[in-house]
Design a protein around this motif. Structure first.
Motif, short mmCIF file in Angstrom:
data_model
loop_
_atom_site.label_atom_id
_atom_site.label_comp_id
_atom_site.label_asym_id
_atom_site.label_seq_id
_atom_site.Cartn_x
_atom_site.Cartn_y
_atom_site.Cartn_z
N GLN A 161 0.83 -1.21 0.00
CA GLN A 161 0.00 0.00 0.00
C GLN A 161 0.86 1.24 0.00
O GLN A 161 1.86 1.30 0.69
CB GLN A 161 -0.91 0.01 1.23
CG GLN A 161 -1.90 -1.16 1.22
CD GLN A 161 -2.97 -1.03 2.28
OE1 GLN A 161 -2.99 -0.06 3.03
NE2 GLN A 161 -3.85 -1.99 2.33
N PHE A 162 0.43 2.20 -0.78
CA PHE A 162 1.10 3.50 -0.81
C PHE A 162 0.10 4.55 -0.40
O PHE A 162 -1.06 4.51 -0.81
CB PHE A 162 1.61 3.80 -2.23
CG PHE A 162 2.64 2.83 -2.69
CD1 PHE A 162 3.99 3.05 -2.44
CD2 PHE A 162 2.26 1.67 -3.38
CE1 PHE A 162 4.95 2.13 -2.86
CE2 PHE A 162 3.21 0.75 -3.80
CZ PHE A 162 4.56 0.97 -3.54
N ARG A 163 0.57 5.45 0.42
CA ARG A 163 -0.32 6.49 0.93
C ARG A 163 -0.02 7.81 0.24
O ARG A 163 1.10 8.30 0.31
CB ARG A 163 -0.11 6.61 2.44
CG ARG A 163 -1.04 7.55 3.16
CD ARG A 163 -0.79 7.49 4.66
NE ARG A 163 -1.38 6.30 5.26
CZ ARG A 163 -2.64 6.26 5.74
NH1 ARG A 163 -3.41 7.34 5.68
NH2 ARG A 163 -3.11 5.16 6.27
N VAL A 164 -1.01 8.34 -0.47
CA VAL A 164 -0.82 9.64 -1.10
C VAL A 164 -1.49 10.68 -0.21
O VAL A 164 -2.72 10.76 -0.14
CB VAL A 164 -1.44 9.66 -2.52
CG1 VAL A 164 -1.10 10.99 -3.21
CG2 VAL A 164 -0.94 8.49 -3.35
N ARG A 165 -0.67 11.43 0.49
CA ARG A 165 -1.21 12.38 1.50
C ARG A 165 -2.10 13.44 0.84
O ARG A 165 -1.76 13.99 -0.20
CB ARG A 165 -0.06 13.08 2.22
CG ARG A 165 0.88 12.13 2.89
CD ARG A 165 0.85 12.28 4.42
NE ARG A 165 1.63 11.20 5.02
CZ ARG A 165 1.14 10.33 5.91
NH1 ARG A 165 -0.11 10.41 6.30
NH2 ARG A 165 1.90 9.38 6.39
N GLY A 166 -3.24 13.67 1.49
CA GLY A 166 -4.09 14.78 1.07
C GLY A 166 -4.89 14.55 -0.20
O GLY A 166 -5.53 15.46 -0.70
N ALA A 167 -4.88 13.30 -0.71
CA ALA A 167 -5.63 13.04 -1.94
C ALA A 167 -6.94 12.29 -1.65
O ALA A 167 -7.60 11.81 -2.56
CB ALA A 167 -4.78 12.24 -2.93
N GLY A 168 -7.30 12.22 -0.36
CA GLY A 168 -8.53 11.52 0.01
C GLY A 168 -9.72 12.47 0.06
O GLY A 168 -9.79 13.43 -0.71
N ALA A 169 -10.63 12.22 0.98
CA ALA A 169 -11.85 13.03 1.05
C ALA A 169 -11.60 14.26 1.91
O ALA A 169 -10.84 14.21 2.86
CB ALA A 169 -12.97 12.19 1.66
N PRO A 170 -12.25 15.38 1.57
CA PRO A 170 -12.19 16.54 2.46
C PRO A 170 -12.74 16.13 3.82
O PRO A 170 -13.72 15.39 3.89
CB PRO A 170 -13.12 17.55 1.79
CG PRO A 170 -13.28 17.09 0.39
CD PRO A 170 -13.12 15.60 0.42
N LYS A 171 -12.09 16.58 4.87
CA LYS A 171 -12.59 16.24 6.20
C LYS A 171 -13.83 17.09 6.47
O LYS A 171 -13.74 18.32 6.58
CB LYS A 171 -11.51 16.46 7.25
CG LYS A 171 -10.36 15.48 7.05
CD LYS A 171 -9.33 15.55 8.16
CE LYS A 171 -8.26 14.48 7.89
NZ LYS A 171 -7.16 14.55 8.85
N ALA A 172 -14.95 16.42 6.58
CA ALA A 172 -16.23 17.12 6.61
C ALA A 172 -16.33 18.13 7.74
O ALA A 172 -16.98 19.15 7.61
CB ALA A 172 -17.37 16.11 6.70
N ARG A 173 -15.71 17.85 8.87
CA ARG A 173 -15.88 18.76 10.01
C ARG A 173 -14.73 19.76 10.13
O ARG A 173 -14.66 20.50 11.09
CB ARG A 173 -15.98 17.96 11.30
CG ARG A 173 -17.00 16.83 11.26
CD ARG A 173 -18.35 17.27 11.79
NE ARG A 173 -19.28 16.15 11.84
CZ ARG A 173 -20.56 16.26 11.54
NH1 ARG A 173 -21.06 17.41 11.15
NH2 ARG A 173 -21.36 15.22 11.61
N SER A 174 -13.82 19.72 9.20
CA SER A 174 -12.68 20.63 9.35
C SER A 174 -12.94 21.93 8.62
O SER A 174 -13.67 21.99 7.63
CB SER A 174 -11.40 19.98 8.81
OG SER A 174 -11.15 20.39 7.48
N ARG A 175 -12.34 22.99 9.12
CA ARG A 175 -12.54 24.29 8.48
C ARG A 175 -11.37 24.66 7.60
O ARG A 175 -11.45 25.49 6.74
CB ARG A 175 -12.71 25.37 9.56
CG ARG A 175 -13.95 25.12 10.39
CD ARG A 175 -14.25 26.29 11.31
NE ARG A 175 -15.37 25.95 12.18
CZ ARG A 175 -16.63 26.04 11.80
NH1 ARG A 175 -16.93 26.44 10.60
NH2 ARG A 175 -17.60 25.72 12.63
N GLY A 176 -10.25 24.00 7.85
CA GLY A 176 -9.03 24.38 7.15
C GLY A 176 -8.83 23.68 5.81
O GLY A 176 -7.76 23.74 5.25
N GLY A 177 -9.89 23.04 5.30
CA GLY A 177 -9.75 22.37 4.02
C GLY A 177 -8.84 21.15 4.07
O GLY A 177 -8.28 20.75 3.06
#
Ligand SMILES: [Zn+2]
Ligand SMILES: [Zn+2]
Length: 371
Positions: free
Chosen positions: A307-323
Motif C-alpha cells: 500500500q502506498f499512501r498519497v497524502r491529502g488526496a482523500g476526502a475533504p474532512k467534513a468537520r474541518s474548516r481548514g480544508g
C-alpha cells in the motif's frame, strides 16, 4: 381511553406514603423499561407516564401542587409564553388532543412543563458520490407539524380567541367530595383544558398545528460520509404553546463507488500493476476520487498488496474548516499474464534459467527447522 391520573398510573391511592409510591414506581418501571421491551411503542409511552408520575408524586412539593389542582391560566402566566397578552402560556397542553384525537383528560398534572419544544424530525437524503465528495446544496422534503397559519397556533377560529372556562375558572380541575376524600378531576365542561374554544379553527381542528411537508434547503459539506447526521437547528416541528421548534436531522446516504472505498477520511483504491512494472519499478497513473489522475512512483521489487499512501488526496474532512483532506491509499495488485505468445514464453524461460532460483527454498527451511 387511558387514564392519566398520576396516582392511577402508579396504581396507588391518594393517601399512599412516599415509600409505597417508590415501591410502585420501581416495580412498574422495571416492567415497562424500554430495554425490557425493545421496539414496543406502547411500553415506551407507558414508561414515560410512569416516570412523569413518579417525578411529581415523589416530590412532596410537586405532589401537593398536583393535589391542589393546576394554577390558573389567565394572569400570572409564565414569562416567555408564546401567545402574547394574557399569559396564555399553557395553551399548548390544553389544545393538544382537542378534536378528539388524543387524550384530553388529566393533562393538568403536566402543566408545569410550560411551553413545549417541537419534535425533532429526521429525514435521509441520497447523494451521488461526487456530490458527497464536493459538497452540495440540496432540498429535502420534511414532514413536520407546522404552526397552523389561520389560527396562529391558538386552535380558535380566526377572529375568535379561546376563552377561560367559566365552570372551573381556568383551573381545568374541579374537586368533588366522595366520602372521606376529596377528589380532583378534570373539569367536565372544558375537558381539563381550562379554556373553551367556541369555534375551533377548521384548518387544524383546534390543535394549533398542521401536518405538512416543508421543503428545506440543506447544505451538505464536502466530504460527507454515508450515514452522517447533519443538524439543521429549528427546522423540525413547531413548538407548542410558543415553545421553540425542534431540530431537523438529515442523514446522508451516499452511493457506493465501484472503485473508491471510503475508510474514515481516506479512500482506498486497488490499482493493477503488471508483474514487469512491479519487478522493475515504474511511474504509474492512479485515478483520483474527484476525477483526473495522479502520478505514483512504484519502486522496483514492489510486492503484491503493498500500500502506498498519497497524502491529502482523500476526502475533504467534513468537520474541518481548514480544508484538510484524508489520504488516498493505493493498494497494488500484481497482474500476471494469463496467456503468453511464443516469443514472450521464450524470454521468460530465458529469465528463469538466468535466475535459477527456488522461491520456496525458505519455506521448506522454516518447516524443517520446526520438526
Ligand atoms: Zn373547565
Ligand atoms: Zn388552526
Amino acid at each position: 381511553m387511558k387514564t392519566k391520573d398520576l396516582y392511577k398510573i402508579l396504581g396507588v391511592d391518594r393517601g399512599a406514603s412516599q415509600e409505597e409510591i417508590r415501591r410502585a414506581y420501581r416495580k412498574l418501571a422495571r416492567r415497562y423499561h424500554p430495554d425490557a421491551n425493545p421496539g414496543d411503542k406502547e411500553a415506551e409511552e407507558r414508561f414515560k407516564e410512569i416516570q412523569h408520575a413518579y417525578e411529581v408524586l415523589s416530590n412532596p412539593e410537586k405532589r401537593r401542587e398536583y393535589d391542589e389542582g393546576p394554577r390558573t391560566f389567565f394572569g400570572g402566566g409564565r414569562p416567555g409564553g408564546g401567545f402574547g397578552a394574557g399569559g396564555f402560556s399553557d395553551l399548548s397542553d390544553l389544545f393538544e388532543g382537542f378534536g378528539g384525537l388524543g387524550d384530553i383528560f388529566g393533562r393538568a398534572g403536566r402543566r408545569e412543563t410550560g411551553p413545549r419544544r417541537g419534535e425533532d424530525v429526521t429525514v435521509s437524503v441520497s447523494l451521488r458520490f461526487s456530490d458527497a465528495l464536493e459538497g452540495v446544496t440540496t432540498r429535502v422534503s420534511v414532514p413536520v407539524e407546522a404552526v397552523c397559519e389561520p389560527c396562529r397556533g391558538t386552535g380558535a377560529a380566526p377572529g375568535t380567541a379561546p376563552r377561560r372556562c367559566p365552570q372551573c375558572e381556568g383551573r381545568g380541575m374541579r374537586s368533588r367530595d366522595q366520602g372521606l376524600f376529596a377528589f380532583s378531576e378534570p373539569c367536565p365542561a372544558c375537558g381539563g383544558r381550562g379554556v373553551v374554544i367556541d369555534r375551533p379553527c377548521s384548518a387544524c381542528g383546534g390543535g394549533g398545528r398542521v401536518r405538512t411537508n416543508r421543503r428545506v434547503t440543506v447544505r451538505i459539506p464536502p466530504g460527507a460520509r454515508d450515514g452522517m447526521k447533519i443538524r439543521v437547528p429549528g427546522r423540525g416541528s413547531a413548538g407548542r404553546d410558543g415553545g421553540p421548534p425542534g431540530d431537523l436531522y438529515v442523514v446522508t446516504r451516499v452511493e457506493e463507488h465501484p472503485v473508491f472505498k471510503r475508510r474514515g477520511d481516506d479512500f482506498v483504491v486497488e490499482v493493477p500493476v503488471s508483474f514487469v512494472e512491479a519487478a522493475l519499478g515504474a511511474e504509474i497513473d492512479v485515478p483520483r476520487p474527484e476525477g483526473g489522475r495522479l502520478r505514483l512512483r512504484l519502486p522496483a521489487g514492489t510486492q503484491e498488496g503493498r500500500q502506498f499512501r498519497v497524502r491529502g488526496a482523500g476526502a475533504p474532512k467534513a468537520r474541518s474548516r481548514g480544508g484538510e483532506r484524508g489520504d488516498l491509499i493505493v493498494r497494488v495488485h500484481v497482474v500476471v499474464p494469463r496467456k503468453l505468445r511464443r516469443r514472450e514464453r521464450e524470454i521468460l524461460e530465458a529469465f528463469a534459467e538466468e535466475r535459477g532460483e527456488d522461491v520456496r527454498e525458505e519455506l521448506f527451511k522454516k518447516v524443517e527447522s520446526w520438526t
